[in-house]
Structures are given as C-alpha cells and as structure tokens.
Design a protein around this motif. Structure first.
Motif: not given
Length: 338
Positions: A163-170
């Motif tokens: 979820l943390r990576r999905m928030v910051t994913m470009t």
C-alpha cells in the motif's frame, strides 16, 4: 536534362507535400485514397535531395492551380516523418500491403479482467512471492474490489508495504508493464487454465447451496459414493443458513452488517434457539431488540417460501464475502458426520 523532367507525377506530389510542411501535409493526407497514398509513399522513397532551383519549378507548376510551397531537404525522410505522425503504423502497413486497415483495440489489456476473475487466494499467493513493487503495480491495475480481496490474503507487513508503494507510484513505463503482463500470463493464467477447476467447483457449489439441509446431505453422500473428483473444493464452497454458528464472530458481523433487519427477521422465524442467538449476537443492540420483538409475535401466516428465500439470501451473502476474501468459510462436515 533537368532533374524536374525525371520526376513522375507521384514524385512531384510527394515533393509538394514535403514542401508544404508537416501540419498542412498531415491534414491533406486524410483526403487521399489508399492507392494514392501507396503511390506517394513509393514515390517519396525513390526521391533524392532535390536542388532548390528544381523544387521551385515543381512548386511553380503546382502553384498555378492550388498554393505555393517552401524549401525541401530530404524528400524520403520528410515524407516518412509526415506519414508516421499522421497515420498509425497499422494504417501505413495496410496501405503498403494493399489491405484494409483494422481499428486499433481500445480499453484495458485483456489480462487484467482475467486476473480479476481469479480466486483472491490464487493471485495473492503468487504476489506474496514477488517484489512488493511488482505486487503494487499489479494491484494498481485491478479494480478496487478484487484488489482489496487480494490484499486481505497477504500478511499485514507485506500488505502495508504494498500500500505504501501504491501511494507513491507514478506512471509505470510501458516496457515494464508488458514484461509483468507476460510473466502473469505465463505463470498465473496459463497454470490456472491448465489445472484450475475452480469454475466448476463454484458452479456445483452454487447449485447445492440452493438445496435445503436434508437434500444437500443426501446429494453429498451420493457424490462421495460416486468418487466425484475435487469434492473437497466443492465442500469448501458450500454454505447453508444452518451453518452460521460455525462462522467466527467477526465473520458473522461482516455478513449481517449489510443486510436489512427485515431479511434477518424473516430468516430467523422458526429457527432453533442456538442459531437465533448466533445471529442476534452479531448485530447491534437496537436492531436486536426490534427483531426479538417481531419474533415474539410468532410466524403464523408467513409463507415458508419467504422464510427460505431470506435464508438463502443470507447464505449467498456469506459465500460472496468469502469469495471476495473477507474470511474463510468453515470446513464442511463429511457426509458420514452429517
């Protein structure tokens, strides 16, 4: 002999288009027929760099009827640029091969809808062994409901990291997306298509869930006696209204959270005390008092078909939430135990 005298009509037209520049030429290309475009492309590829003086004579000849042009460098390269920016590669290929251009497919890649139809456990198990960034990319491509169901399968630390990576994913580069799609197609969808019998198990379980308890037990005994394959998978998807006490308290709360008090009241009419208590203990106090008051008035005059319909609605809701990954259904008892 001048250069101009060696140019065919198609070569002159190609030279004029290039001289006009990309914006104007691109607009004009839409009005050419397929065979004309093919002739232009072939003519442009045969052109060399045209001297300025010869180009001016070509333009002057054309100017008398239409409009004037400008200078030219390399006709073939310029024409390729105009065509590439005006037409899709499929359209250019169709023109040169003489075939009718097909419309490009629209919408999402077909692999994502296929992944959304998988059991959450199947995709969750695969993603658990992948890098969190890969899992984040895959889940970001799915619809919210199936993505959420898969997340619930994963361990909490991994879930939080994804979820943390999905928030910051470009924006994911197209090349990386294609690589991941190919891996999913080869390692998930191909294996599922060759070995997974989930669809058949779900179909049979759906039929069995429509039966009452007595009919269900008799049918399961017949299936076991016949040596039906994958019967354990069918059992895992069977759920009857009478099985509600086997669910955990948390699971029962999830089931009744989205059901109306009217449906619950109707389903509990004539139910055993233990089953009634298991249901009432899973809802709020205010709703419980209302349902108890209704049940105290008896069930006279209420059609049995309505009661059974309400119970099937609750059972179907329980199965649906389990398939979405909210919880696991309790293991069905064997036919002998039943």
């Amino acid at each position: 002999m001048s250069t101009m005298l060696t140019l065919s009509r198609a070569q002159k037209a190609a030279a004029i288009l290039v001289a006009m520049g990309k914006p104007s030429a691109s607009r004009l290309l839409k009005f050419f027929k397929q065979e004309e475009l093919k002739a232009l492309i072939e003519a442009a590829r045969l052109l060399r760099t045209i001297p300025q003086a010869d180009l001016e004579r070509v333009v002057a000849e054309f100017e008398a009827e239409f409009t004037e042009g400008a200078g030219l460098l390399d006709s073939a390269d310029k024409m390729d640029t105009i065509l590439n920016e005006s037409l899709s590669p499929e359209e250019v290929d169709a023109i040169m091969s003489g075939k009718k251009a097909e419309a490009e497919p629209s919408g999402p890649p077909p692999i994502w809808p296929q992944l959304e139809k998988l059991e959450p456990q199947r995709l969750g198990t695969f993603l658990a062994g992948e890098h969190p960034q890969t899992a984040a990319m895959v889940l970001s491509m799915l619809s919210p409901q199936p993505a959420s169901a898969v997340l619930l399968i994963l361990d909490k630390p991994l879930r939080s990291e994804i979820l943390r990576r999905m928030v910051t994913m470009t924006v994911v580069p197209e090349t990386a997306t294609r690589i991941i799609e190919n891996q999913l197609r080869a390692r998930v969808l191909a294996e599922t298509a060759s070995r997974d019998t989930t669809a058949g198990q779900i179909r049979v379980a759906s039929l069995l869930n429509e039966m009452d308890k007595t009919q269900l037990d008799e049918t399961m005994q017949d299936l076991e006696a016949a040596g039906t394959p994958d019967l354990d998978g069918v059992k895992a998807r069977i759920f009857n209204f009478d099985d509600l006490p086997l669910l955990t308290q948390k699971a029962r709360v999830l089931v009744f959270d989205g059901l109306s008090s009217e449906v619950v009241t109707l389903a509990l009419r004539g139910a055993p005390p233990a089953l009634t208590e298991a249901v009432l203990s899973s809802i709020g106090q205010r709703s419980r008092r209302m349902i108890e008051a209704e049940l105290s008035q008896g069930s006279e005059g209420i059609p049995l078909a309505d009661i059974m319909g309400a119970r099937k609605t609750i059972a179907a809701t329980t199965v649906r939430l389990a398939r979405e990954g909210a919880y696991e259904l309790p293991s069905a008892p064997s036919a002998d135990a039943a």
